[in-house]
Scaffold this active site. Structure first.
Site, PDB file in Angstrom:
ATOM      1  N   TYR A 140       0.831  -1.209   0.000  1.00  0.00           N
ATOM      2  CA  TYR A 140       0.000   0.000   0.000  1.00  0.00           C
ATOM      3  C   TYR A 140       0.868   1.263   0.000  1.00  0.00           C
ATOM      4  O   TYR A 140       1.863   1.357   0.721  1.00  0.00           O
ATOM      5  CB  TYR A 140      -0.959   0.009   1.197  1.00  0.00           C
ATOM      6  CG  TYR A 140      -2.127  -0.967   1.050  1.00  0.00           C
ATOM      7  CD1 TYR A 140      -2.375  -1.638  -0.145  1.00  0.00           C
ATOM      8  CD2 TYR A 140      -2.995  -1.201   2.106  1.00  0.00           C
ATOM      9  CE1 TYR A 140      -3.444  -2.519  -0.276  1.00  0.00           C
ATOM     10  CE2 TYR A 140      -4.069  -2.085   1.979  1.00  0.00           C
ATOM     11  CZ  TYR A 140      -4.280  -2.738   0.782  1.00  0.00           C
ATOM     12  OH  TYR A 140      -5.334  -3.612   0.654  1.00  0.00           O
ATOM     13  N   GLY A 161     -15.667   4.271  -4.158  1.00  0.00           N
ATOM     14  CA  GLY A 161     -16.174   5.635  -4.313  1.00  0.00           C
ATOM     15  C   GLY A 161     -16.923   5.833  -5.633  1.00  0.00           C
ATOM     16  O   GLY A 161     -17.602   6.843  -5.826  1.00  0.00           O
TER      17      GLY A 161
HETATM   18  N1  LIG Z   1      -7.567  -7.265  -0.723  1.00  0.00           N
HETATM   19  C1  LIG Z   1      -7.585  -6.476  -1.758  1.00  0.00           C
HETATM   20  O1  LIG Z   1      -7.277  -6.871  -2.893  1.00  0.00           O
HETATM   21  C2  LIG Z   1      -8.008  -5.045  -1.558  1.00  0.00           C
HETATM   22  C3  LIG Z   1      -8.222  -4.214  -2.679  1.00  0.00           C
HETATM   23  C4  LIG Z   1      -8.635  -2.903  -2.434  1.00  0.00           C
HETATM   24  C5  LIG Z   1      -8.834  -2.451  -1.129  1.00  0.00           C
HETATM   25  N2  LIG Z   1      -8.590  -3.284  -0.068  1.00  0.00           N
HETATM   26  C6  LIG Z   1      -8.822  -2.841   1.328  1.00  0.00           C
HETATM   27  O2  LIG Z   1     -10.138  -2.334   1.421  1.00  0.00           O
HETATM   28  C7  LIG Z   1     -10.104  -1.027   1.982  1.00  0.00           C
HETATM   29  C8  LIG Z   1     -11.275  -0.230   1.472  1.00  0.00           C
HETATM   30  O3  LIG Z   1     -11.197  -0.103   0.042  1.00  0.00           O
HETATM   31  P1  LIG Z   1     -11.642   1.257  -0.642  1.00  0.00           P
HETATM   32  O4  LIG Z   1     -10.821   2.371  -0.106  1.00  0.00           O
HETATM   33  O5  LIG Z   1     -11.701   1.059  -2.095  1.00  0.00           O
HETATM   34  O6  LIG Z   1     -13.118   1.388   0.006  1.00  0.00           O
HETATM   35  P2  LIG Z   1     -14.411   2.172  -0.409  1.00  0.00           P
HETATM   36  O7  LIG Z   1     -15.046   2.582   0.885  1.00  0.00           O
HETATM   37  O8  LIG Z   1     -15.206   1.394  -1.369  1.00  0.00           O
HETATM   38  O9  LIG Z   1     -13.902   3.480  -1.173  1.00  0.00           O
HETATM   39  C9  LIG Z   1     -13.284   4.525  -0.492  1.00  0.00           C
HETATM   40  C10 LIG Z   1     -13.306   5.734  -1.408  1.00  0.00           C
HETATM   41  O10 LIG Z   1     -14.638   6.212  -1.460  1.00  0.00           O
HETATM   42  C11 LIG Z   1     -14.655   7.580  -1.117  1.00  0.00           C
HETATM   43  N3  LIG Z   1     -15.871   7.884  -0.365  1.00  0.00           N
HETATM   44  C12 LIG Z   1     -16.277   7.309   0.786  1.00  0.00           C
HETATM   45  N4  LIG Z   1     -17.460   7.852   1.189  1.00  0.00           N
HETATM   46  C13 LIG Z   1     -17.777   8.773   0.264  1.00  0.00           C
HETATM   47  C14 LIG Z   1     -18.877   9.656   0.113  1.00  0.00           C
HETATM   48  N5  LIG Z   1     -19.866   9.692   1.007  1.00  0.00           N
HETATM   49  N6  LIG Z   1     -18.899  10.464  -0.977  1.00  0.00           N
HETATM   50  C15 LIG Z   1     -17.899  10.428  -1.891  1.00  0.00           C
HETATM   51  N7  LIG Z   1     -16.811   9.605  -1.796  1.00  0.00           N
HETATM   52  C16 LIG Z   1     -16.761   8.788  -0.735  1.00  0.00           C
HETATM   53  C17 LIG Z   1     -13.439   7.777  -0.239  1.00  0.00           C
HETATM   54  O11 LIG Z   1     -13.018   9.125  -0.271  1.00  0.00           O
HETATM   55  P3  LIG Z   1     -12.623   9.912   1.099  1.00  0.00           P
HETATM   56  O12 LIG Z   1     -11.361   9.287   1.603  1.00  0.00           O
HETATM   57  O13 LIG Z   1     -12.463  11.322   0.595  1.00  0.00           O
HETATM   58  O14 LIG Z   1     -13.756   9.766   2.053  1.00  0.00           O
HETATM   59  C18 LIG Z   1     -12.436   6.848  -0.884  1.00  0.00           C
HETATM   60  O15 LIG Z   1     -11.798   7.476  -1.975  1.00  0.00           O
HETATM   61  C19 LIG Z   1      -8.712  -0.496   1.610  1.00  0.00           C
HETATM   62  O16 LIG Z   1      -8.278   0.541   2.470  1.00  0.00           O
HETATM   63  C20 LIG Z   1      -7.881  -1.736   1.786  1.00  0.00           C
HETATM   64  O17 LIG Z   1      -7.590  -1.902   3.159  1.00  0.00           O
HETATM   65  C21 LIG Z   1      -8.182  -4.564  -0.273  1.00  0.00           C
END
Ligand SMILES: NC(=O)c1ccc[n+]([C@@H]2O[C@H](COP(=O)([O-])OP(=O)(O)OC[C@H]3O[C@@H](n4cnc5c(N)ncnc54)[C@H](OP(=O)(O)O)[C@@H]3O)[C@@H](O)[C@H]2O)c1
Length: 300
Positions: A53, A215
């Site tokens: 990451y 997002g």
């Molecule tokens: N195992 C794997 O292959 C894998 C792959 C990807 C991710 N992951 C894990 O999963 C976690 C979560 O993934 P993700 O970050 O993609 O999760 P997500 O919650 O689907 O997406 C987060 C994104 O959405 C935005 N967001 C959240 N609430 C919002 C709202 N109300 N309005 C507009 N935008 C909003 C956030 O921006 P803001 O930060 O500005 O709120 C951020 O950019 C990662 O941190 C990681 O630990 C694992």
């Protein structure tokens, strides 16, 4: 905060915080510590990392914050991953993007993670992606050594389909404890192809990555996103939620597989919104309305 039992002596908070985007938040270690303490106050004790990451920087950004208050380590569970190799300025020896689940790579990756995260143990180590070159014996040797040395307590996988899970499990002297999967109302693949059923069959609670489709659900203009947004907005009003993000979380939390959403936002108010969604109930009509809106057609 509800807790999910992962093993006899390990449980996770139902809502997990993901640190994939930590480097993007460009904040001081004091601010990261403040966020970690905020999460702990809300009952979010489980933190999800991976070696790669932030181009191999996020674990150390978290560890620098933890070093300001090392006693917090006992209040949290740390999950991290290994197995993906990225060409990166911090790893000039990596020439191509590939997977490496050899014994030597797993052990070296854990040593790096321990150092970066400012800890002497990892609660759960996951193999990040299924590796077509995987040797089950090597993984078993690495896991056994790390467990015996007290460096890793439990092991799991991420993005594994049933045959990949079964292959690896057949070599291990102890059970895998979780499968971290992409699960959201927008991305249904693991609901549809039997992968979530595997978790239910094995009584293994899955962690859900990108529960808000990274997002996209807020901004994408494709037909599916627009349709799903409309349905989520309708259900949001019916259940009195503040945002469609809470409906997305509730859709996962109301499923019987004990899905644990990993919240990817670094904003406290959005993390708090995820915690509040634990109290939101969806009835069958609402759950299926969202499913069908994402599929674009009725269930058969
Ligand atoms: N195992 C794997 O292959 C894998 C792959 C990807 C991710 N992951 C894990 O999963 C976690 C979560 O993934 P993700 O970050 O993609 O999760 P997500 O919650 O689907 O997406 C987060 C994104 O959405 C935005 N967001 C959240 N609430 C919002 C709202 N109300 N309005 C507009 N935008 C909003 C956030 O921006 P803001 O930060 O500005 O709120 C951020 O950019 C990662 O941190 C990681 O630990 C694992």
């Amino acid at each position: 905060m509800e807790r999910i039992q992962i093993a006899e002596d390990l449980s996770y908070s139902r809502i997990i915080h993901g640190l994939w985007r930590l480097a993007d938040w460009k904040q001081s270690k004091e601010k990261t510590l403040e966020l970690v303490e905020h999460n702990l106050d809300k009952g979010i004790t489980t933190f999800d990392h991976a070696d790669i990451y932030g181009g191999y920087t996020c674990e150390a950004l978290f560890g620098e914050a933890l070093s300001l208050k090392p006693s917090l380590r006992e209040d949290m569970e740390i999950v991290t991953k290994c197995g993906i190799v990225l060409p990166n300025k911090n790893r000039p020896e990596h020439k191509t993007h590939h997977y490496n689940t050899s014994k030597a790579h797993i052990i070296q990756s854990v040593e790096n993670s321990l150092k970066g995260l400012y800890t002497d143990y990892i609660d759960t180590l996951l193999i990040h992606r299924p590796d077509p070159f995987m040797d089950g014996e090597q993984v078993a040797e690495a896991f056994t050594q790390l467990k015996e040395e007290g460096k890793v307590r439990y092991f799991g996988v991420s993005n594994f389909k049933d045959h990949q899970w079964n292959m690896l499990q057949s070599y291990l002297p102890f059970p895998l404890v979780t499968n971290q999967l992409e699960l959201s109302a927008y991305n249904l693949e693991n609901f549809e192809d039997g992968t979530l059923n595997l978790c239910q069959e094995k009584r293994v609670p899955p962690m859900a990555w990108s529960p808000l489709a990274g997002g996209n659900v807020f901004t994408a203009q494709d037909e599916k996103a627009v349709r799903l947004r409309d349905t989520l907005t309708k259900v949001k009003e019916e259940i009195g939620a503040e945002g469609i993000d809470q409906v997305m979380y509730a859709w996962l939390l109301n499923h019987p597989a004990k899905i644990m959403p990993i919240v990817g936002s670094g904003k406290k108010e959005r993390i708090d919104g995820a915690v509040e969604s634990l109290n939101m109930k969806l009835n069958h009509d609402q759950w299926f309305e969202i499913l069908q809106s994402s599929m674009g057609h009725d269930v058969p």
